[in-house]
Design a protein around this motif. Structure first.
Motif, PDB file in Angstrom:
ATOM      1  N   GLN A 260       0.845  -1.189   0.000  1.00  0.00           N
ATOM      2  CA  GLN A 260       0.000   0.000   0.000  1.00  0.00           C
ATOM      3  C   GLN A 260       0.876   1.232   0.000  1.00  0.00           C
ATOM      4  O   GLN A 260       1.702   1.429   0.903  1.00  0.00           O
TER       5      GLN A 260
ATOM      6  N   LYS B  37      -3.167   5.410  -1.724  1.00  0.00           N
ATOM      7  CA  LYS B  37      -3.658   4.359  -2.625  1.00  0.00           C
ATOM      8  C   LYS B  37      -4.224   3.197  -1.824  1.00  0.00           C
ATOM      9  O   LYS B  37      -3.939   3.033  -0.639  1.00  0.00           O
ATOM     10  N   GLU B  38      -5.023   2.380  -2.508  1.00  0.00           N
ATOM     11  CA  GLU B  38      -5.578   1.208  -1.863  1.00  0.00           C
ATOM     12  C   GLU B  38      -4.523   0.108  -1.762  1.00  0.00           C
ATOM     13  O   GLU B  38      -3.555   0.082  -2.516  1.00  0.00           O
TER      14      GLU B  38
ATOM     15  N   GLU C  68      -2.896  -3.205  -2.509  1.00  0.00           N
ATOM     16  CA  GLU C  68      -2.942  -3.999  -3.724  1.00  0.00           C
ATOM     17  C   GLU C  68      -2.198  -5.316  -3.554  1.00  0.00           C
ATOM     18  O   GLU C  68      -1.205  -5.415  -2.829  1.00  0.00           O
TER      19      GLU C  68
END
Length: 124
Positions: A39, A43-44, A46
């Motif tokens: 991460q 941002k998310e 991933e």
């Protein structure tokens, strides 16, 4: 209950390598698929890589294929992520996780236990 502790992160230059480790305690990781996520700020989280309970099958996100390798050593209750040819876009906090089941899942919801993460920063 499983406690997962990541280590091996750091600040490196582009093109360098790092090896992340994820040590488990409290319960064995054997019998469960294991995964790595990352991460970046803003941002998310991933998916990066995952490995089945046998270690025979592995899956990677496209951006790390050919550069990263996931492995496991159940005797040491540890999972690894070898990262080669690092790029600035690999900069993130990296988390390991234990899946609910034996097979690979690529979404965070498929994982029961998470570590606190280790920071990887790649400078250009």
């Amino acid at each position: 209950q499983v406690q997962l502790v990541e280590s091996g992160g750091g600040l490196v230059q582009a093109g360098s390598s790092l090896r992340l480790s994820c040590a488990a305690s409290g319960r064995t990781v054997s019998g469960h698929a294991m995964g790595w996520f990352r991460q970046a700020p803003g941002k998310e989280r991933e998916f990066v890589a995952a490995i089945t309970w046998t270690g025979l099958n592995k899956t990677y996100t496209d951006s790390v294929k050919g550069r990263f390798t996931i492995s496991r050593d159940d005797a040491k209750n540890t999972v690894y992520l070898q990262m080669n040819t690092l790029k600035p876009e690999d900069t993130a906090n990296y988390y390991c996780a234990q899946a609910y089941g034996r097979m690979i899942v690529i979404v965070p919801g498929g994982y029961a236990y998470w570590g606190q993460g280790t920071q990887v920063t790649v400078s250009s």
